[in-house]
Write a protein that holds these residues in place. Structure first.
Motif, PDB file in Angstrom:
ATOM      1  N   ALA A   1       0.813  -1.216   0.000  1.00 35.31           N
ATOM      2  CA  ALA A   1       0.000   0.000   0.000  1.00 35.31           C
ATOM      3  C   ALA A   1       0.847   1.267   0.000  1.00 35.31           C
ATOM      4  CB  ALA A   1      -0.943  -0.011   1.201  1.00 35.31           C
ATOM      5  N   GLU A   2       1.917   1.261   0.752  1.00 38.50           N
ATOM      6  CA  GLU A   2       2.785   2.438   0.837  1.00 38.50           C
ATOM      7  C   GLU A   2       3.430   2.745  -0.507  1.00 38.50           C
ATOM      8  OE1 GLU A   2       6.771   2.611   3.124  1.00 38.50           O
ATOM      9  OE2 GLU A   2       5.261   3.274   4.564  1.00 38.50           O
ATOM     10  N   GLN A   3       3.901   1.708  -1.185  1.00 34.84           N
ATOM     11  CA  GLN A   3       4.541   1.894  -2.482  1.00 34.84           C
ATOM     12  C   GLN A   3       3.543   2.386  -3.532  1.00 34.84           C
ATOM     13  OE1 GLN A   3       5.911  -2.123  -2.848  1.00 34.84           O
ATOM     14  NE2 GLN A   3       7.919  -1.702  -1.951  1.00 34.84           N
ATOM     15  N   VAL A   4       2.349   1.777  -3.531  1.00 35.48           N
ATOM     16  CA  VAL A   4       1.343   2.137  -4.522  1.00 35.48           C
ATOM     17  C   VAL A   4       0.874   3.579  -4.322  1.00 35.48           C
ATOM     18  CG1 VAL A   4      -0.995   1.638  -5.357  1.00 35.48           C
ATOM     19  CG2 VAL A   4       0.600  -0.226  -4.880  1.00 35.48           C
ATOM     20  N   LEU A   5       0.679   3.982  -3.073  1.00 40.33           N
ATOM     21  CA  LEU A   5       0.283   5.365  -2.802  1.00 40.33           C
ATOM     22  C   LEU A   5       1.344   6.336  -3.319  1.00 40.33           C
ATOM     23  CD1 LEU A   5      -1.563   7.475  -1.530  1.00 40.33           C
ATOM     24  CD2 LEU A   5      -0.399   7.069   0.661  1.00 40.33           C
ATOM     25  N   SER A   6       2.602   6.023  -3.090  1.00 37.15           N
ATOM     26  CA  SER A   6       3.701   6.864  -3.581  1.00 37.15           C
ATOM     27  C   SER A   6       3.679   6.937  -5.104  1.00 37.15           C
ATOM     28  CB  SER A   6       5.041   6.310  -3.099  1.00 37.15           C
ATOM     29  OG  SER A   6       6.120   7.035  -3.648  1.00 37.15           O
ATOM     30  N   ASP A   7       3.386   5.815  -5.769  1.00 35.54           N
ATOM     31  CA  ASP A   7       3.328   5.803  -7.228  1.00 35.54           C
ATOM     32  C   ASP A   7       2.252   6.747  -7.748  1.00 35.54           C
ATOM     33  OD1 ASP A   7       5.397   4.016  -7.493  1.00 35.54           O
ATOM     34  OD2 ASP A   7       4.123   2.254  -7.683  1.00 35.54           O
ATOM     35  N   VAL A   8       1.098   6.791  -7.060  1.00 32.00           N
ATOM     36  CA  VAL A   8       0.023   7.695  -7.476  1.00 32.00           C
ATOM     37  C   VAL A   8       0.451   9.149  -7.294  1.00 32.00           C
ATOM     38  CG1 VAL A   8      -2.334   8.486  -7.000  1.00 32.00           C
ATOM     39  CG2 VAL A   8      -1.815   6.034  -6.991  1.00 32.00           C
ATOM     40  N   LEU A   9       0.972   9.467  -6.128  1.00 34.98           N
ATOM     41  CA  LEU A   9       1.331  10.847  -5.814  1.00 34.98           C
ATOM     42  C   LEU A   9       2.480  11.356  -6.678  1.00 34.98           C
ATOM     43  CD1 LEU A   9       1.073  10.739  -1.914  1.00 34.98           C
ATOM     44  CD2 LEU A   9      -0.548  11.775  -3.511  1.00 34.98           C
ATOM     45  N   GLU A  10       3.355  10.455  -7.089  1.00 33.24           N
ATOM     46  CA  GLU A  10       4.516  10.854  -7.891  1.00 33.24           C
ATOM     47  C   GLU A  10       4.292  10.668  -9.392  1.00 33.24           C
ATOM     48  OE1 GLU A  10       7.165  12.335  -6.681  1.00 33.24           O
ATOM     49  OE2 GLU A  10       6.297  12.236  -4.660  1.00 33.24           O
ATOM     50  N   HIS A  11       3.039  10.427  -9.799  1.00 35.65           N
ATOM     51  CA  HIS A  11       2.668  10.325 -11.219  1.00 35.65           C
ATOM     52  C   HIS A  11       3.311   9.126 -11.914  1.00 35.65           C
ATOM     53  CE1 HIS A  11       0.784  14.422 -11.600  1.00 35.65           C
ATOM     54  NE2 HIS A  11       1.507  14.604 -10.514  1.00 35.65           N
ATOM     55  N   ARG A  12       3.709   8.119 -11.162  1.00 28.93           N
ATOM     56  CA  ARG A  12       4.271   6.933 -11.809  1.00 28.93           C
ATOM     57  C   ARG A  12       3.179   6.012 -12.326  1.00 28.93           C
ATOM     58  NH1 ARG A  12       8.207   7.729  -7.656  1.00 28.93           N
ATOM     59  NH2 ARG A  12       7.007   6.457  -6.180  1.00 28.93           N
ATOM     60  N   VAL A  13       1.964   6.136 -11.782  1.00 27.72           N
ATOM     61  CA  VAL A  13       0.809   5.419 -12.303  1.00 27.72           C
ATOM     62  C   VAL A  13      -0.332   6.425 -12.468  1.00 27.72           C
ATOM     63  CG1 VAL A  13       1.458   3.202 -11.267  1.00 27.72           C
ATOM     64  CG2 VAL A  13      -0.048   4.764 -10.015  1.00 27.72           C
ATOM     65  N   ASP A  14      -1.292   6.107 -13.327  1.00 22.76           N
ATOM     66  CA  ASP A  14      -2.422   7.002 -13.579  1.00 22.76           C
ATOM     67  C   ASP A  14      -3.514   6.849 -12.526  1.00 22.76           C
ATOM     68  OD1 ASP A  14      -1.489   8.060 -16.191  1.00 22.76           O
ATOM     69  OD2 ASP A  14      -1.649   5.951 -16.765  1.00 22.76           O
ATOM     70  N   ALA A  15      -3.716   5.625 -12.080  1.00 25.17           N
ATOM     71  CA  ALA A  15      -4.721   5.328 -11.062  1.00 25.17           C
ATOM     72  C   ALA A  15      -4.283   4.045 -10.367  1.00 25.17           C
ATOM     73  CB  ALA A  15      -6.107   5.156 -11.686  1.00 25.17           C
ATOM     74  N   ALA A  16      -4.909   3.742  -9.233  1.00 24.26           N
ATOM     75  CA  ALA A  16      -4.493   2.558  -8.490  1.00 24.26           C
ATOM     76  C   ALA A  16      -5.634   2.001  -7.659  1.00 24.26           C
ATOM     77  CB  ALA A  16      -3.305   2.883  -7.574  1.00 24.26           C
ATOM     78  N   LEU A  17      -5.582   0.693  -7.457  1.00 26.73           N
ATOM     79  CA  LEU A  17      -6.457   0.034  -6.495  1.00 26.73           C
ATOM     80  C   LEU A  17      -5.682  -0.051  -5.194  1.00 26.73           C
ATOM     81  CD1 LEU A  17      -7.882  -2.676  -8.859  1.00 26.73           C
ATOM     82  CD2 LEU A  17      -9.235  -0.979  -7.653  1.00 26.73           C
ATOM     83  N   LEU A  18      -6.218   0.585  -4.162  1.00 28.39           N
ATOM     84  CA  LEU A  18      -5.463   0.784  -2.927  1.00 28.39           C
ATOM     85  C   LEU A  18      -6.323   0.478  -1.713  1.00 28.39           C
ATOM     86  CD1 LEU A  18      -2.790   1.906  -1.689  1.00 28.39           C
ATOM     87  CD2 LEU A  18      -3.856   4.160  -1.744  1.00 28.39           C
ATOM     88  N   SER A  19      -5.758  -0.250  -0.745  1.00 33.26           N
ATOM     89  CA  SER A  19      -6.474  -0.578   0.485  1.00 33.26           C
ATOM     90  C   SER A  19      -6.434   0.586   1.464  1.00 33.26           C
ATOM     91  CB  SER A  19      -5.844  -1.810   1.148  1.00 33.26           C
ATOM     92  OG  SER A  19      -5.912  -2.935   0.305  1.00 33.26           O
ATOM     93  N   ASN A  20      -7.592   0.887   2.049  1.00 30.38           N
ATOM     94  CA  ASN A  20      -7.695   1.927   3.076  1.00 30.38           C
ATOM     95  C   ASN A  20      -6.966   3.195   2.656  1.00 30.38           C
ATOM     96  OD1 ASN A  20      -9.137   0.026   4.459  1.00 30.38           O
ATOM     97  ND2 ASN A  20      -7.744  -0.124   6.191  1.00 30.38           N
ATOM     98  N   ALA A  21      -7.389   3.741   1.531  1.00 27.98           N
ATOM     99  CA  ALA A  21      -6.770   4.975   1.027  1.00 27.98           C
ATOM    100  C   ALA A  21      -6.881   6.080   2.065  1.00 27.98           C
ATOM    101  CB  ALA A  21      -7.452   5.407  -0.269  1.00 27.98           C
ATOM    102  N   PRO A  22      -5.827   6.861   2.267  1.00 26.12           N
ATOM    103  CA  PRO A  22      -5.862   7.923   3.282  1.00 26.12           C
ATOM    104  C   PRO A  22      -6.782   9.062   2.877  1.00 26.12           C
ATOM    105  CG  PRO A  22      -3.867   8.104   1.977  1.00 26.12           C
ATOM    106  CD  PRO A  22      -4.530   6.824   1.544  1.00 26.12           C
ATOM    107  N   ALA A  23      -7.299   9.772   3.854  1.00 21.87           N
ATOM    108  CA  ALA A  23      -8.086  10.981   3.578  1.00 21.87           C
ATOM    109  C   ALA A  23      -7.107  12.078   3.198  1.00 21.87           C
ATOM    110  CB  ALA A  23      -8.901  11.369   4.805  1.00 21.87           C
ATOM    111  N   ASP A  24      -7.011  12.379   1.923  1.00 16.84           N
ATOM    112  CA  ASP A  24      -6.013  13.311   1.410  1.00 16.84           C
ATOM    113  C   ASP A  24      -6.676  14.129   0.308  1.00 16.84           C
ATOM    114  OD1 ASP A  24      -3.849  14.520   0.007  1.00 16.84           O
ATOM    115  OD2 ASP A  24      -2.483  12.963   0.699  1.00 16.84           O
ATOM    116  N   THR A  25      -6.647  15.449   0.433  1.00 12.76           N
ATOM    117  CA  THR A  25      -7.315  16.310  -0.546  1.00 12.76           C
ATOM    118  C   THR A  25      -6.678  16.197  -1.929  1.00 12.76           C
ATOM    119  OG1 THR A  25      -5.911  18.181   0.117  1.00 12.76           O
ATOM    120  CG2 THR A  25      -8.064  17.966   1.198  1.00 12.76           C
ATOM    121  N   ARG A  26      -5.477  15.650  -2.007  1.00 16.82           N
ATOM    122  CA  ARG A  26      -4.834  15.487  -3.312  1.00 16.82           C
ATOM    123  C   ARG A  26      -5.416  14.317  -4.092  1.00 16.82           C
ATOM    124  NH1 ARG A  26       1.231  14.883  -1.379  1.00 16.82           N
ATOM    125  NH2 ARG A  26       0.082  13.654   0.197  1.00 16.82           N
TER     126      ARG A  26
END
Length: 295
Positions: free
Chosen positions: A128-153
């Motif tokens: 989950a930590e790696q996938v979230l980083s990939d989303v935030l850093e534009h390495r992936v376009d979208a992701a299936l993620l467990s318990n996504a954090p509440a983040d306005t981004r």
């Protein structure tokens, strides 16, 4: 100085048509407006682009050279429009999807491949930590993620609700039980995911909240490794119920005494939610929520 593309377009249309009047009709502007735009271009650079002969115009040598340039610009503009149109119509492009649960990502990829066969697809998996980083850093376009954090981004669409269960080898005496207690997890060897995985985060948080300390553990870096380790009788595993394989050697047992649940969501950067490609991903994702069974 910055180039005024409106003036260049005006020049190109007049030069191509050989007439201010015809060019104005093609561009749906008044002839005086078009004439003023061409004059402004000439004034800006102190250059003469046309020889005016009554109602007709002829290019000067400089104007002839500039027309060669604007023809290439017009062709590039046409190519850019085609490129963007193909993205809009999803007849080209590549989608990079991330996931911390490939079992949930595969049906989505299958739907996308069927609906948009001309779009290239790639899947990147990790915790989950790696996938979230990939989303935030534009390495992936979208992701299936467990318990996504509440983040306005982020924009997150919940898809699947699941629960964590224990799983043991069918020959293990624990397999005869209908359920396990939290205390059972710390008195037996546990097969656990690495730090950074959502499963590990939930287990650590739950045990700490109950005042329990982990005993002997074996740390692995994937759910497949955890299930293989349990199948080899190395200990008790903990994982999402929906991700447990159909290996006949494994028996799943609910864990009582704690609420250990997770939600798998489709996540992207909020600012990219309305792009054509990412909108297609959300359209392909099944919006139905699957809730965990009661222990």
């Amino acid at each position: 100085m910055p180039m005024n593309y409106t003036y260049l377009r005006a020049f190109h249309e007049v030069a191509s048509a050989g007439s201010f009047t015809v060019a104005a009709q093609r561009m749906h502007v008044s002839q005086p407006t078009l004439s003023e735009q061409v004059k402004a271009l000439e004034r800006t650079y102190g250059a003469s682009l046309f020889s005016r002969r009554g109602r007709s115009v002829a290019l000067t040598p400089l104007g002839d050279n500039l027309l060669d340039v604007t023809r290439r610009m017009t062709e590039l503009e046409r190519e850019a429009e085609q490129c963007l149109s193909s993205a809009r119509d999803l007849t080209s492009g590549r989608l990079r999807l991330g996931t911390d649960a490939p079992i949930h990502a595969m049906p989505l990829l299958a739907t996308l491949a069927r609906r948009h066969p001309d779009v290239g697809l790639s899947l990147v998996s990790g915790n989950a930590e790696q996938v979230l980083s990939d989303v935030l850093e534009h390495r992936v376009d979208a992701a299936l993620l467990s318990n996504a954090p509440a983040d306005t981004r982020l924009f997150a669409l919940p898809l699947v609700e699941d629960r964590l269960v224990a799983f043991v080898h069918r020959s293990d005496p624990l397999a005869a039980r209908r359920r396990l207690r939290l205390q059972d997890l710390v008195t037996h060897r546990l097969i656990l995911r690495e730090l950074g995985s959502q499963t590990r985060r939930i287990v650590d948080h739950t045990l700490a909240g109950a005042g329990l300390t982990l005993g002997e553990t074996i740390e692995v870096d994937s759910r497949e490794s955890a299930q293989t380790a349990v199948a080899m009788r190395l200990g008790i595993g903990v994982g999402a119920e929906s991700e447990l394989s159909r290996d006949a050697r494994l028996v799943a047992l609910p864990i009582v005494g704690a609420r250990m649940e997770l939600t798998e969501s489709l996540v992207c950067l909020a600012g990219r939610r309305q792009t054509r490609l990412i909108s297609a991903v959300y359209a392909a994702a099944a919006p139905a929520r699957r809730k965990p069974a009661k222990p």
